[in-house]
Design an enzyme around this catalytic site. Structure first.
Site, short mmCIF file in Angstrom:
data_model
loop_
_atom_site.label_atom_id
_atom_site.label_comp_id
_atom_site.label_asym_id
_atom_site.label_seq_id
_atom_site.Cartn_x
_atom_site.Cartn_y
_atom_site.Cartn_z
N ASP A 1 31.98 39.46 28.88
CA ASP A 1 32.49 39.85 30.11
C ASP A 1 34.04 39.60 30.17
O ASP A 1 34.55 38.11 29.82
CB ASP A 1 31.69 38.55 31.06
CG ASP A 1 32.16 38.90 32.54
OD1 ASP A 1 33.02 39.69 32.89
OD2 ASP A 1 31.60 37.98 33.22
N ALA B 1 36.81 39.18 32.45
CA ALA B 1 37.36 39.62 33.98
C ALA B 1 38.64 38.90 34.10
O ALA B 1 39.03 39.19 35.13
CB ALA B 1 36.38 38.69 34.77
N TRP C 1 29.22 31.55 35.20
CA TRP C 1 29.71 31.89 36.65
C TRP C 1 28.28 31.95 37.58
O TRP C 1 27.55 32.66 37.05
CB TRP C 1 30.48 33.21 36.51
CG TRP C 1 30.77 33.76 37.90
CD1 TRP C 1 31.28 33.31 38.83
CD2 TRP C 1 30.68 35.10 38.23
NE1 TRP C 1 31.26 34.04 39.86
CE2 TRP C 1 31.18 35.40 39.40
CE3 TRP C 1 30.45 36.46 37.47
CZ2 TRP C 1 30.93 36.55 40.15
CZ3 TRP C 1 30.28 37.64 38.08
CH2 TRP C 1 30.73 37.70 39.47
N LYS D 1 41.26 40.27 39.16
CA LYS D 1 42.13 39.33 39.10
C LYS D 1 43.51 40.02 38.44
O LYS D 1 44.53 39.59 39.02
CB LYS D 1 41.67 38.21 38.13
CG LYS D 1 40.06 37.88 38.25
CD LYS D 1 39.76 37.13 39.55
CE LYS D 1 38.08 37.29 39.42
NZ LYS D 1 37.56 36.59 40.57
C1 LMR Z 1 34.86 33.66 41.53
O1 LMR Z 1 34.17 33.22 40.56
O2 LMR Z 1 35.06 32.85 42.38
C2 LMR Z 1 35.20 35.23 41.42
O3 LMR Z 1 34.62 35.91 40.64
C3 LMR Z 1 34.64 35.46 42.97
C4 LMR Z 1 33.27 35.85 43.16
O4 LMR Z 1 32.62 36.83 43.35
O5 LMR Z 1 32.35 34.91 42.73
#
Ligand code: LMR
Length: 397
Positions: free
Chosen positions: A211, A213, A130, A246
Site C-alpha cells: 500500500d 499512499a 489503517w 496526499k
Molecule cells: C486517514 O488515514 O485518515 C486518511 O487516509 C483518510 C481516510 O480515508 O481514512
C-alpha cells in the site's frame, strides 16, 4: 426491508472529523483525518495542481467515457513513478497498471482480484493497520489475519514477531504491507528488515500487496519507492495500491492506481482482463478529472518540478512539527518519552495514550485524534504546539 438494518457505529476516522468540525472552540486542534495542513491549518490546493487543472479544463473537448482502465498515459506514468522506468517488471511487459478511484478503490479492486484468483487465500494485515484496510479488504469475503508489527507502549516495531508470523503463513496467502510512512504508527521497516521480509515472502511463496499512499512524505519520491521496487523485483507476483490523495493533495478527486506485477506477459494480460471486469462490476470507470491533472503534472517537466518542491515543503513541515512537539514535550516533562515522534515518519504516530486519555484530550482540551491515539502530525502548528504539549502532559502523567 430496511427494518432488518440496525444503525452502525460511525467510522473511527470520519467520526473524529465530524466531531472536530462541530466543535466551536477557537482552541481546537485537529490531529484526526489524514490530510496535510499548512502552518495556518489549511489544506491548500497545490500550485502545480491549480496550473494543471486550468490546462486540463482549457484543453477538454468532451466528457465522453474514457475506459474502465482510466487514462492510458496516466497508467504508464504511474507505473514509471512507482517502479522506476527501467524496472525489469516494466521492461518485461509483465506489469498491469489500472487507474482506480483513489487508493481505496485500488485496494478494493485488488481484494476482488485476489478473491477471484484464490478462494483459499487469507490476507494478513499489520497490527495495527489503517482502520479502513479491514472493511476495504474484508468485504471481499476472505479471512483477514493480523501480523504483529508495532508495540505502542515501547514505541517500536515488533519485527521478530512479524517474521515469525510470516514464517507460519500458508503459501499463497497475501500480505498487505505499508510501503512507507506506516499508517497509523509512522514506524517503517529499514532496508535490512525489508530484505529479510522479502526473503521470507519469496521462500514461503506469499504474495505481497503493497500500500503506497504516502510516496514523498517520508523521504523523496525515489527513496519512498525503494521498498516497492525491491519487492516487485524479488517475487514472481505482487500487487501495489497507489494513492495521489496526499502527495498531490487530490483527496476529493479520488486518484489512484492498482499495479499488478505478474510472472510473464501472458499472465499480465489475463490479470488485466480480470481487473477490468472487477472495475466494470463495481464502478464501471474511474473518475477522470484528477487523473488528467496528475498525468499532466507527471508528464510536464515544469509542473513536475513545481510538484517536487511543494512535496518536499509538505514533508519538511511535518518533520519540523514532529520536532517542535517533541521539543515542547521534552521541556515540559524533562525526559525524552516522546522522542519517538521525531524518529518516525510521515503523517502519523501513535501517541500511546489510553482511550480515556484520548477522550479527556477531546472533552477538556479540544484536541481531536482517533481512539487508538493516532495523531496526524500535520495538524500540529507553530501556534498550537505548546498548547498541545501541555494538554498531552495533563492527561498522560
Ligand atoms: C486517514 O488515514 O485518515 C486518511 O487516509 C483518510 C481516510 O480515508 O481514512
Amino acid at each position: 426491508m430496511f427494518q432488518s438494518l440496525n444503525r452502525l457505529n460511525e467510522d473511527a476516522i470520519l467520526g473524529v472529523m465530524a466531531r472536530y468540525r462541530a466543535d466551536p472552540s477557537p482552541l481546537k486542534v485537529d490531529l484526526g483525518v489524514g490530510v496535510f495542513r499548512d502552518a495556518n491549518g489549511d489544506t491548500p490546493v497545490l500550485d502545480c495542481v491549480r496550473r494543471a487543472e486550468r490546462a486540463v479544463i482549457d484543453a477538454q473537448t468532451t466528457k465522453a467515457y474514457v475506459a474502465p482502465a482510466g487514462r492510458a498515459e496516466f497508467n504508464e506514468l504511474v507505473a514509471g513513478l512507482v517502479l522506476g522506468p527501467a524496472h525489469p517488471a516494466l521492461l518485461d511487459r509483465r506489469t498491469v497498471a489500472v487507474q482506480a478511484p483513489g487508493g481505496c478503490g485500488a485496494l478494493r479492486v485488488g481484494a476482488e482480484l485476489i478473491r477471484t484468483a484464490s478462494r483459499a487465500a487469507s490476507v494478513h494485515v499489520s497490527d495495527p493497520t489503517w482502520g479502513n484496510h479491514v472493511p476495504l479488504l474484508g468485504s471481499s469475503g476472505f479471512e483477514l489475519r493480523r501480523y504483529p508489527y508495532y508495540d505502542a507502549t515501547a514505541h517500536r516495531l515488533t519485527f521478530d514477531a512479524m517474521i515469525d508470523h510470516l514464517e507460519r503463513a500458508p503459501a499463497g496467502d497475501v500480505v498487505l504491507i505499508h510501503a512507507c510512512c506506516h499508517n497509523p504508527t509512522g514506524a517503517d521497516l529499514d532496508a535490512a528488515q525489508w530484505d529479510a521480509v522479502l526473503e521470507v515472502l519469496h521462500r514461503r511463496r506469499l504474495v505481497p500487496f503493497l500500500d503506497l499512499a504516502y510516496q514523498g512524505f517520508g523521504g523523496d519520491l525515489e527513496a519512498d519507492a525503494a521498498a516497492v521496487r525491491l519487492v516487485a523485483g524479488g517475487v514472481p507476483e505482487c500487487l501495489i495500491a497507489v494513492s495521489f490523495s496526499k502527495n498531490l493533495g487530490l483527496y476529493r478527486e479520488r486518484v489512484g492506481a492498482l499495479l499488478a506485477v505478474c510472472e510473464n506477459e501472458e499472465r499480465a494480460a489475463a490479470v488485466k482482463s480480470h481487473v477490468l471486469q472487477v472495475a466494470r462490476s463495481i464502478y464501471s470507470m474511474p473518475p477522470d478529472h484528477g487523473a488528467a491533472i496528475a498525468a499532466l503534472i507527471l508528464a510536464d517537466a515544469d509542473l513536475r518540478r513545481t510538484w517536487l518542491g511543494e512535496l518536499s515543503a509538505m514533508r519538511d513541515r511535518i518533520r519540523d512539527m514532529r520536532a517542535l512537539l517533541a521539543r515542547h514535550l521534552r521541556q515540559l516533562r524533562g525526559d525524552d518519552a516522546f522522542g519517538f515522534l521525531e524518529r518516525q515518519r510521515g503523517m502519523f504516530s501513535l501517541l500511546g495514550a489510553p482511550p480515556d486519555a484520548v477522550e479527556r484530550l477531546r472533552v477538556e482540551h479540544h484536541v481531536y485524534m482517533t481512539a487508538d491515539s493516532r495523531m496526524n502530525l500535520a495538524g500540529v502548528l507553530p501556534g498550537n504546539a505548546a498548547y498541545l504539549a501541555g494538554a498531552i502532559c495533563r492527561v498522560m502523567s
